[in-house]
Scaffold this motif. Structure first.
Motif, PDB file in Angstrom:
ATOM      1  N   PHE A  28       0.796  -1.220   0.000  1.00 19.04           N
ATOM      2  CA  PHE A  28       0.000   0.000   0.000  1.00 19.04           C
ATOM      3  C   PHE A  28       0.834   1.279   0.000  1.00 19.04           C
ATOM      4  N   GLU A  29       2.094   1.218   0.423  1.00 23.25           N
ATOM      5  CA  GLU A  29       2.915   2.423   0.418  1.00 23.25           C
ATOM      6  C   GLU A  29       3.440   2.752  -0.982  1.00 23.25           C
ATOM      7  N   LYS A  32       1.101   4.743  -7.239  1.00 25.85           N
ATOM      8  CA  LYS A  32       0.098   4.075  -8.063  1.00 25.85           C
ATOM      9  C   LYS A  32       0.698   3.233  -9.199  1.00 25.85           C
ATOM     10  N   PHE A  35       2.388   0.271  -7.725  1.00 25.36           N
ATOM     11  CA  PHE A  35       1.352  -0.578  -7.158  1.00 25.36           C
ATOM     12  C   PHE A  35       0.681  -1.404  -8.252  1.00 25.36           C
ATOM     13  N   TYR A  79      -6.753   0.354  -2.098  1.00 25.05           N
ATOM     14  CA  TYR A  79      -5.505   1.080  -2.355  1.00 25.05           C
ATOM     15  C   TYR A  79      -5.568   2.551  -1.945  1.00 25.05           C
ATOM     16  N   HIS A  83      -3.288   3.609   0.968  1.00 21.65           N
ATOM     17  CA  HIS A  83      -2.083   4.292   0.496  1.00 21.65           C
ATOM     18  C   HIS A  83      -1.893   5.608   1.241  1.00 21.65           C
ATOM     19  N   ALA A  87       1.599   5.607   3.114  1.00 26.99           N
ATOM     20  CA  ALA A  87       2.594   6.486   2.494  1.00 26.99           C
ATOM     21  C   ALA A  87       3.141   7.471   3.528  1.00 26.99           C
TER      22      ALA A  87
END
Length: 180
Positions: A28-29, A32, A35, A79, A83, A87
């Motif tokens: 999740f970090e 995009k 990911f 996500y 995220h 993040a």
């Protein structure tokens, strides 16, 4: 009977461990584009693993296809929300700020500790594993006593249990900065 299924399940468990799929932060970090690539690769590897599982019982194959689909859906549908959280906590990112009352009711913030190394220990009076860590926290405090380290013990107890929190600090002779 069931040897091929067991072999497949062992291989999948090894795959899950190697890929660290239980550590959501690692996925999740990601930004995009990274990911999307990671999820696409993961989907392909899971599909390949099933294709290569010869003589797998059909009901197991069906269950695994559904489980893999749900895993990918979990990551893709969560996500954006996750995220945003992970993040901010990514290694090397600035620490989230905080401001909580200490044992005297004075607010302590991360800003107050600027220029020091800060170790934050999150715990609660009701948490057994947290209490098991107390000797190690005391050892760390003694080891780094004269260093530029601030040990902040952040209790997640509810304010209505403040007396219990204060009593535990006293009973365990805990030092350092305590906030709730």
């Amino acid at each position: 009977a069931g040897a091929k299924t067991n072999q497949y399940l062992v291989e999948k468990l090894q795959f899950v461990q190697e890929q660290k799929l239980d550590n959501y932060a690692l996925i999740f970090e990601l930004e995009k584009e990274e990911f999307d690539t990671r999820i696409s690769d993961l989907q392909k590897q899971l599909d390949d693993m099933l294709v290569n599982a010869k003589e797998l019982e059909e009901d197991v194959r069906t269950m695994e296809q559904e489980a893999n689909k749900k895993l990918i859906e979990f990551y893709t549908t969560n996500y954006e929300k996750e995220h945003e959280i992970y993040a901010r906590l990514k290694k090397g990112a600035p620490s989230p700020t905080f401001s909580y009352p200490d044992t005297e009711g004075k607010l302590v913030s991360l800003e107050d500790l600027k220029g020091k190394y800060v170790y934050v220990d999150v715990w609660a009076t009701w948490c057994g594993p947290c209490k098991q860590e107390i000797p190690f926290l005391k050892e760390m405090d003694a080891t780094y006593k004269d260093k530029n380290l601030a040990i902040v013990s952040l209790s997640i107890d509810q304010m209505k249990h403040k007396d219990k929190w204060l009593q535990m600090i006293k009973d365990e002779q805990l030092t350092g900065i305590h906030v709730i």
